[in-house]
Design a protein around this motif. Sequence first.
Motif, PDB file in Angstrom:
ATOM      1  N   PRO A  30      17.873  52.693  40.401  1.00 11.58           N
ATOM      2  CA  PRO A  30      18.390  52.878  38.689  1.00 11.58           C
ATOM      3  C   PRO A  30      17.523  51.714  37.978  1.00 11.58           C
ATOM      4  O   PRO A  30      16.652  51.785  37.123  1.00 11.58           O
ATOM      5  N   ILE A  31      17.244  50.832  38.964  1.00 18.05           N
ATOM      6  CA  ILE A  31      16.718  49.544  37.921  1.00 18.05           C
ATOM      7  C   ILE A  31      15.142  48.830  38.978  1.00 18.05           C
ATOM      8  O   ILE A  31      14.609  48.519  37.762  1.00 18.05           O
ATOM      9  N   ARG A  32      14.650  49.892  39.411  1.00 17.92           N
ATOM     10  CA  ARG A  32      13.499  49.977  39.724  1.00 17.92           C
ATOM     11  C   ARG A  32      12.301  50.076  38.889  1.00 17.92           C
ATOM     12  O   ARG A  32      12.843  51.361  38.895  1.00 17.92           O
ATOM     13  N   PRO A  33      10.939  49.981  38.694  1.00 15.80           N
ATOM     14  CA  PRO A  33      10.670  50.463  37.843  1.00 15.80           C
ATOM     15  C   PRO A  33       9.901  52.108  37.700  1.00 15.80           C
ATOM     16  O   PRO A  33       9.741  52.800  37.289  1.00 15.80           O
ATOM     17  N   TYR A  35      11.793  54.573  39.277  1.00 17.60           N
ATOM     18  CA  TYR A  35      12.665  55.125  39.168  1.00 17.60           C
ATOM     19  C   TYR A  35      12.913  55.309  37.127  1.00 17.60           C
ATOM     20  O   TYR A  35      12.850  56.098  36.549  1.00 17.60           O
ATOM     21  N   TYR A  36      12.500  54.211  37.000  1.00 17.14           N
ATOM     22  CA  TYR A  36      12.476  54.514  35.109  1.00 17.14           C
ATOM     23  C   TYR A  36      11.806  55.680  34.622  1.00 17.14           C
ATOM     24  O   TYR A  36      11.880  56.025  33.831  1.00 17.14           O
ATOM     25  N   ARG A  39      12.985  58.934  36.034  1.00 13.20           N
ATOM     26  CA  ARG A  39      13.494  59.133  34.149  1.00 13.20           C
ATOM     27  C   ARG A  39      13.085  59.395  32.996  1.00 13.20           C
ATOM     28  O   ARG A  39      13.323  60.424  32.442  1.00 13.20           O
ATOM     29  N   TYR A  40      12.302  58.731  32.757  1.00 11.15           N
ATOM     30  CA  TYR A  40      11.388  58.672  31.241  1.00 11.15           C
ATOM     31  C   TYR A  40      10.764  59.474  31.011  1.00 11.15           C
ATOM     32  O   TYR A  40      11.368  61.075  29.814  1.00 11.15           O
ATOM     33  N   LEU A  43      13.160  63.518  30.743  1.00 15.81           N
ATOM     34  CA  LEU A  43      13.847  63.082  29.839  1.00 15.81           C
ATOM     35  C   LEU A  43      13.437  63.408  28.948  1.00 15.81           C
ATOM     36  O   LEU A  43      13.976  64.286  27.278  1.00 15.81           O
ATOM     37  N   LYS A  44      11.642  63.634  29.088  1.00 19.42           N
ATOM     38  CA  LYS A  44      10.885  63.812  27.763  1.00 19.42           C
ATOM     39  C   LYS A  44      10.354  65.494  27.991  1.00 19.42           C
ATOM     40  O   LYS A  44       9.425  66.004  27.739  1.00 19.42           O
ATOM     41  N   ILE A 109       0.254  50.980  37.451  1.00 18.08           N
ATOM     42  CA  ILE A 109      -0.638  50.082  37.275  1.00 18.08           C
ATOM     43  C   ILE A 109      -0.237  48.471  38.435  1.00 18.08           C
ATOM     44  O   ILE A 109      -0.264  48.918  39.315  1.00 18.08           O
ATOM     45  N   ARG A 131      -2.431  52.698  35.182  1.00 23.64           N
ATOM     46  CA  ARG A 131      -1.997  52.879  33.895  1.00 23.64           C
ATOM     47  C   ARG A 131      -1.006  53.363  34.321  1.00 23.64           C
ATOM     48  O   ARG A 131      -0.441  54.026  35.449  1.00 23.64           O
ATOM     49  N   LYS A 134       4.229  56.633  32.056  1.00 22.51           N
ATOM     50  CA  LYS A 134       5.542  56.451  29.965  1.00 22.51           C
ATOM     51  C   LYS A 134       4.564  55.157  29.230  1.00 22.51           C
ATOM     52  O   LYS A 134       4.892  56.174  28.459  1.00 22.51           O
ATOM     53  N   ILE A 135       4.104  54.539  29.905  1.00 21.87           N
ATOM     54  CA  ILE A 135       3.678  53.591  28.746  1.00 21.87           C
ATOM     55  C   ILE A 135       2.514  54.627  28.101  1.00 21.87           C
ATOM     56  O   ILE A 135       3.012  53.975  26.562  1.00 21.87           O
ATOM     57  N   GLN A 138       4.702  56.722  25.645  1.00 25.86           N
ATOM     58  CA  GLN A 138       5.416  55.824  24.372  1.00 25.86           C
ATOM     59  C   GLN A 138       4.443  55.620  23.465  1.00 25.86           C
ATOM     60  O   GLN A 138       4.454  56.023  21.911  1.00 25.86           O
TER      61      GLN A 138
END
Lengths: 158, 430
Positions: A30-33, A35-36, A39-40, A43-44, A109, A131, A134-135, A138
């Motif tokens: 869960p702290i690897r990019p 996964y981030y 998960r994001y 959620l969207k 990226i 790219r 997620k970024i 956002q």
Amino acid sequence: MSRFSYSDEMLTRLLKVPQTIACVGLSINPIRPSYYVARYLQLKGFRIIPVNPAYAGKEVLGETVLASLAEITTPVDIVDIFRRSEFAGAVVDEALEMRPMPRTIWMQIGVIDEAAALRAEAKGLTVVMDRCPKIEYQRLFGELRMGGFATGIISSKL
Amino acid sequence: MSDSPSYGFDTLQIHAGSRPDPATGARQTPIYQTTAYVFRDADHAAALFNLQEVGYIYSRLTNPTVAVLQERIATLEGGVGAVGCSSGHAAQIMALFPLMRPGDNIIASTRLYGGTVTQFSQTIKRFGWSATFVDFDDAAAIEAAADENTKAIFCESICNPGGYVTDLASIATVANKLDVPLIVDNTSATPYLCRPFDHGAHLVVHSTTKYLTGNGTVTGGVVVDSGNFDWTKAGKHPSLIEPEPAYHGLKFHETFGPMAFTFHGIAIGLRDLGMTMSPNTAFQTLLGMETLSLRMERHVENAMKVAAWLEKDPRVDYVTYAGLPSSPYADRVKKHYPKGAGALFTFAVKGGYEACVKLVDNVEIFSHVANLGDTRSLIIHSASTTHRQLTPEQQEAAGAAPNVVRLSIGIEDADDLIKDLDQALAAATS
Ligand SMILES: Cc1ncc(COP(=O)(O)O)c(C=O)c1O
């Protein structure tokens, strides 16, 4: 700055919910990019299909990890590649074998394979390289503004 | 970050960051005077606290009014993001904090605002940091002064108290060679006269107290990140690359890429140091910034007129304005600061310390205050005020010798400013 340029209008279109995203190389840590990002996007409102042979059969984000794109049985809109550039081409070729084919290939990226991008584009797919969805999500949908980031979006509309 | 059409400076200084308020349609940015923000649900709260989603939690970290200012300044500077702070000095600490550990040092220009010299030569020692001051006209000396604990290079673009402009490109080359970021205090220039990132700088700090706000109403500061420093390359800055215990071992650079420094500034810097900009301050500064380019043009035009007049006056020894053709930095200004050398300069009065003090006592339009970048013209005798804490050598190096008066030229009628100085000089030297 990336040397690849994509218009905001195109990126906004590519990131419409709901869509199904196969995340190739997704980590279950869960702290690897990766996964981030997954998960994001989940959620969207995106459906995430995790693909990573190292974790095949494990559960992550409420989904079972598959060993390869070939194992996916539902239509996929986007294949998001979290692999180093030298492995990206093989993933793109696997994606082109899927039926139906995905509409979009995203390379995260730092992930760039221009030859593979041309192969996918020749088959009618849209390709985004270097790219992070997620970024971009956002940035385009107002979230990065809340953190004081330069979104490049100028508008007098509500 | 965006690949969309780019806009001119005058458009961005009004529009960047400030879309109509989504809740009310308010066209001017509202002052969001609130401490905390309601979470949609427990998942949303968890995502925000884990930095998985960007949003508002608590105004020590983020606030909608402050965010508009952050985006506007980041955009005008050509950076990826910015963090608002309670003052320019707070911004300097916030810029250094992610870079430094006890035992680390920075190389700083000798030509800095006196308060910054004091902050760097005295106060930061209490964090176990130190600064070595070097003449930034001598790039080789910067390199020679660096060691393995050097973590940043710091200078001003157009310098306070004036007369000097830094050749940022040559300093950026040294920074890249040393694998440390170049931090530029761009307060006196503003992004209208200079965009340090275009010259290779990596971070910018501002005292928004000055020209950005413009009316002398609030103190504030900002740290802007270009997103162009590769924190992993030499790995000299552990806070940005190593696992962060307070966020379950998250690594800022790996997770946020070019946005790592700004995320760190909010999630660690503001969270734990708390040097936060207030929403009312951000609002005042946003109003000021809408006219930044217009004001800066007039500031520069007036400074040229007043400096040229002073230079010809027999009661004046010399004028240090870098915008004058006689300045040793005239070529550098032409090349790197084509829109002008700012509106801050010093001049030496024949009659030394005594005459300077008398001059300051006799002006009527100029205000005797310790500030700069106001619409009003300001005057100060640096040696007896802002630069008082410095040694005579430091005063000399900073351009604040005892016989020198500093002017911050406002946007009044230049003729009235000249008349005021004329009568005050007469009183001072009679
Ligand atoms: C060039 C420069 N940097 C930084 C500062 C400090 O800013 P503040 O007073 O907002 O803390 C000043 C203030 O005079 C300044 O002139």
